[in-house]
Design a protein around this motif. Sequence first.
Motif, mmCIF file in Angstrom:
data_model
loop_
_atom_site.group_PDB
_atom_site.id
_atom_site.type_symbol
_atom_site.label_atom_id
_atom_site.label_comp_id
_atom_site.label_asym_id
_atom_site.label_seq_id
_atom_site.Cartn_x
_atom_site.Cartn_y
_atom_site.Cartn_z
ATOM 1 N N ILE A 35 -10.895 -11.875 10.047
ATOM 2 C CA ILE A 35 -10.990 -11.444 11.258
ATOM 3 C C ILE A 35 -10.403 -9.807 11.246
ATOM 4 C CG2 ILE A 35 -11.121 -13.869 12.110
ATOM 5 C CD1 ILE A 35 -8.748 -14.057 12.663
ATOM 6 N N HIS A 36 -9.785 -9.990 10.203
ATOM 7 C CA HIS A 36 -8.555 -8.700 10.431
ATOM 8 C C HIS A 36 -9.040 -7.474 9.252
ATOM 9 C CE1 HIS A 36 -5.121 -11.791 10.720
ATOM 10 N NE2 HIS A 36 -5.359 -11.319 12.316
ATOM 11 N N ALA A 37 -11.056 -8.180 9.025
ATOM 12 C CA ALA A 37 -11.576 -7.172 8.738
ATOM 13 C C ALA A 37 -10.821 -5.662 9.010
ATOM 14 C CB ALA A 37 -13.225 -7.351 8.576
ATOM 15 N N ALA A 38 -11.396 -5.396 10.200
ATOM 16 C CA ALA A 38 -10.939 -3.784 10.599
ATOM 17 C C ALA A 38 -9.666 -3.400 10.662
ATOM 18 C CB ALA A 38 -12.063 -4.072 12.704
ATOM 19 N N GLU A 39 -9.080 -4.295 10.921
ATOM 20 C CA GLU A 39 -7.528 -3.643 10.579
ATOM 21 C C GLU A 39 -6.707 -3.695 9.146
ATOM 22 O OE1 GLU A 39 -3.114 -3.281 11.847
ATOM 23 O OE2 GLU A 39 -5.386 -2.974 13.345
ATOM 24 N N ILE A 40 -7.707 -4.484 7.635
ATOM 25 C CA ILE A 40 -7.950 -3.346 7.206
ATOM 26 C C ILE A 40 -7.973 -2.606 6.564
ATOM 27 C CG2 ILE A 40 -7.995 -4.591 4.326
ATOM 28 C CD1 ILE A 40 -8.157 -7.807 5.519
ATOM 29 N N CYS A 41 -8.686 -2.072 7.139
ATOM 30 C CA CYS A 41 -9.568 -1.037 6.724
ATOM 31 C C CYS A 41 -8.618 0.125 7.305
ATOM 32 C CB CYS A 41 -11.271 -0.813 7.405
ATOM 33 S SG CYS A 41 -12.166 -1.895 6.227
ATOM 34 N N ARG A 42 -7.991 -0.165 8.310
ATOM 35 C CA ARG A 42 -7.663 0.694 8.895
ATOM 36 C C ARG A 42 -6.212 1.228 8.971
ATOM 37 N NH1 ARG A 42 -3.062 1.160 12.009
ATOM 38 N NH2 ARG A 42 -2.379 -0.685 11.752
ATOM 39 N N ILE A 43 -5.454 0.096 7.882
ATOM 40 C CA ILE A 43 -4.811 0.696 7.146
ATOM 41 C C ILE A 43 -4.708 1.082 6.270
ATOM 42 C CG2 ILE A 43 -2.541 -1.163 5.791
ATOM 43 C CD1 ILE A 43 -3.377 -3.662 7.852
ATOM 44 N N ALA A 44 -5.906 0.553 5.463
ATOM 45 C CA ALA A 44 -5.841 1.763 3.800
ATOM 46 C C ALA A 44 -6.548 2.928 4.405
ATOM 47 C CB ALA A 44 -7.535 0.824 3.431
ATOM 48 N N LYS A 45 -6.624 3.620 5.666
ATOM 49 C CA LYS A 45 -7.327 4.722 5.898
ATOM 50 C C LYS A 45 -5.806 5.791 6.464
ATOM 51 C CE LYS A 45 -10.897 7.437 9.072
ATOM 52 N NZ LYS A 45 -11.415 7.424 10.222
ATOM 53 N N ASP A 46 -5.095 4.976 7.003
ATOM 54 C CA ASP A 46 -4.188 5.414 7.400
ATOM 55 C C ASP A 46 -3.186 5.587 6.150
ATOM 56 O OD1 ASP A 46 -4.639 5.381 10.139
ATOM 57 O OD2 ASP A 46 -3.545 3.332 10.277
ATOM 58 N N ALA A 47 -3.187 5.329 4.458
ATOM 59 C CA ALA A 47 -2.318 4.651 3.781
ATOM 60 C C ALA A 47 -3.336 6.480 3.022
ATOM 61 C CB ALA A 47 -1.990 3.809 3.311
ATOM 62 N N GLY A 48 -4.387 6.781 3.495
ATOM 63 C CA GLY A 48 -5.571 8.054 2.511
ATOM 64 C C GLY A 48 -5.789 7.088 1.250
ATOM 65 N N ALA A 49 -6.602 5.698 1.648
ATOM 66 C CA ALA A 49 -6.816 4.796 0.288
ATOM 67 C C ALA A 49 -8.336 4.414 1.274
ATOM 68 C CB ALA A 49 -6.282 3.642 0.561
ATOM 69 N N TYR A 50 -9.400 4.363 0.128
ATOM 70 C CA TYR A 50 -10.404 3.834 0.449
ATOM 71 C C TYR A 50 -10.175 2.481 0.973
ATOM 72 C CZ TYR A 50 -12.306 8.386 -1.206
ATOM 73 O OH TYR A 50 -12.901 9.684 -1.365
ATOM 74 N N SER A 51 -11.343 1.973 1.727
ATOM 75 C CA SER A 51 -11.638 -0.051 1.792
ATOM 76 C C SER A 51 -13.148 -0.204 1.064
ATOM 77 C CB SER A 51 -11.342 -0.111 3.404
ATOM 78 O OG SER A 51 -12.277 0.443 4.258
ATOM 79 N N ILE B 210 0.654 -0.931 0.151
ATOM 80 C CA ILE B 210 -0.169 -0.187 -0.384
ATOM 81 C C ILE B 210 1.210 1.491 0.243
ATOM 82 C CG2 ILE B 210 -0.376 -0.103 2.098
ATOM 83 C CD1 ILE B 210 -3.203 0.949 2.123
ATOM 84 N N SER B 211 0.553 2.576 -0.914
ATOM 85 C CA SER B 211 1.593 3.223 -0.213
ATOM 86 C C SER B 211 0.465 5.246 -0.913
ATOM 87 C CB SER B 211 2.403 3.215 -1.871
ATOM 88 O OG SER B 211 1.785 3.515 -3.401
ATOM 89 N N ASP B 212 1.272 5.594 -2.011
ATOM 90 C CA ASP B 212 0.163 7.155 -1.760
ATOM 91 C C ASP B 212 -0.054 6.769 -3.391
ATOM 92 O OD1 ASP B 212 2.149 7.393 -3.118
ATOM 93 O OD2 ASP B 212 3.346 8.774 -1.676
ATOM 94 N N LYS B 213 -0.077 5.546 -4.019
ATOM 95 C CA LYS B 213 -0.884 5.375 -5.328
ATOM 96 C C LYS B 213 -1.960 4.193 -4.888
ATOM 97 C CE LYS B 213 4.021 5.939 -7.525
ATOM 98 N NZ LYS B 213 4.852 4.654 -8.184
ATOM 99 N N THR B 214 -1.969 4.148 -3.505
ATOM 100 C CA THR B 214 -3.361 3.003 -3.550
ATOM 101 C C THR B 214 -4.256 3.256 -4.165
ATOM 102 O OG1 THR B 214 -1.378 1.670 -2.679
ATOM 103 C CG2 THR B 214 -3.985 1.216 -3.095
ATOM 104 N N SER B 215 -5.497 3.639 -4.182
ATOM 105 C CA SER B 215 -6.760 4.803 -4.243
ATOM 106 C C SER B 215 -7.055 3.091 -3.614
ATOM 107 C CB SER B 215 -7.734 4.062 -5.737
ATOM 108 O OG SER B 215 -9.839 4.382 -5.462
ATOM 109 N N CYS B 216 -7.560 2.434 -3.711
ATOM 110 C CA CYS B 216 -9.047 1.507 -2.646
ATOM 111 C C CYS B 216 -7.724 -0.414 -2.362
ATOM 112 C CB CYS B 216 -9.711 1.020 -3.775
ATOM 113 S SG CYS B 216 -10.886 0.471 -2.388
ATOM 114 N N VAL B 217 -8.065 -0.604 -1.462
ATOM 115 C CA VAL B 217 -8.199 -1.695 -0.824
ATOM 116 C C VAL B 217 -9.382 -2.682 -1.270
ATOM 117 C CG1 VAL B 217 -7.363 -3.312 0.665
ATOM 118 C CG2 VAL B 217 -6.240 -1.102 0.309
#
Length: 463
Positions: free
Chosen positions: A229-245, A209-216
Amino acid sequence: MSGKQFVHPYIPNSEPAVKRQMLDAVGMKSVEDIYEAIPEHLRFQGKMDMPEPIISEYSCQRHVEGLLKKNRNAKNNICFLGGGTWNHYVPSVVDTIMERDEFLTCYVGEAYTDHGKFQALFESSSMLADLTGFEACNTPTYDWANAIAIAARMASRANGRKELLVAGNMDPDRLLVVRNYCKPEIKVETIAYDKATGLMDLEDLKSKISDKTSCVYFENPIYIGALEIHAAEICRIAKDAGAYSMVGADPTSLGVMEAPAAYGADFAVGDLQPLGMHMSYGGGLGGFICTKDDKEFLGEYPSLLFGVCKTQQEGEYGFGEVYYERTSYASREKGKDFIGTTTALHGIGAAVYMALMGPQGFRELGEGILQRVAYSKEELKKIPGVTIPVSGYSYCDFMVDFSGTGMTVKEINKALLEYDIIGGKDMSEVFPEYGQSALYSVTEVHTKEDLQALFDALKEICA
């Protein structure tokens, strides 16, 4: 009909006078004029080997029914196919409402005389939004894969980024559609997953994931038979990178699983098929996209949205299109994206199903499926040579590995047909790391007797 020009009983335009009228209207002397631009070497020469038309409607009906009897279906067999089209029970009232003329015969659910379609689709969207935890939902797309692709393009337009990261454990067929639909603007990359658990590899996600990532994008339940079971963590990682989930969800699971919006997702997508649509040879599909009720998202929907609006009568409200000018219907080439025919009728059918079920119905449905799946996995593991390769809980779909039996999935499925059982989807080519595995689906339609029939048949086949 000797001496007369043949008129095909099922092609009205083959009647000579009608055909002449049509040719005169376009200024042509014969049908041959239509095809004159096609070179001779590309034309078929001779007569096609096709049977003559059956004139009697009754005889034609019997002939077609005879052909259809060659198919094995989920009505006269115990069916364990899933992975995108599931064998759920369809209440008879769903078919009754969908077959009403004012719903069935109108194109796209958008007609010059409404007859309640706008309200039906508004109700459908509202209930899907309730299930997913969001406020906005579009009219149905073609299917789940199409919904992912459209939402990916929505996300890219919203944040200006051109990369989509998708879970490598997703449905390969959906992934093919997404790659094709996102070309050439959006680059699609896959994220690794753990073979034993089926879960996304979070370290691989963080490295890619990077500043080029639009969405996960990831699926929950996961296509290969696990719960993320890591759904919330995946969404958080995406948000921290400025991407959507974006979460791909089976809507029937949301009576027992947390809504995507509740754990931080920006998009929820999926298919309407489990909500009262018959399997129909893999058909009966219709994708949905749900988001927050913010212009950031609403402004990027290419498809129709229905909402409550004021009318000229004070105190009276109606159902109409929201922000219509963003669509290609209104703005043509300046629209957000191009859309055409939708599966609006399936959206109406889904509304009937969801209204019948209610919150308690969805909970009971989900609990019953979870119990049946857990029971099936435990019993299947008792059969010599059979293992469950993906650990953890499963909803509807789960993997069964037959590698230890010395037989291929193809051989086992062929043998199961002798017991009037349709086995699981062969995964040996699309996910070869799991060996001779099949994706089995267990839903509310499977009784304990159905499951026992499967266990008994496999014990004999694998012995």
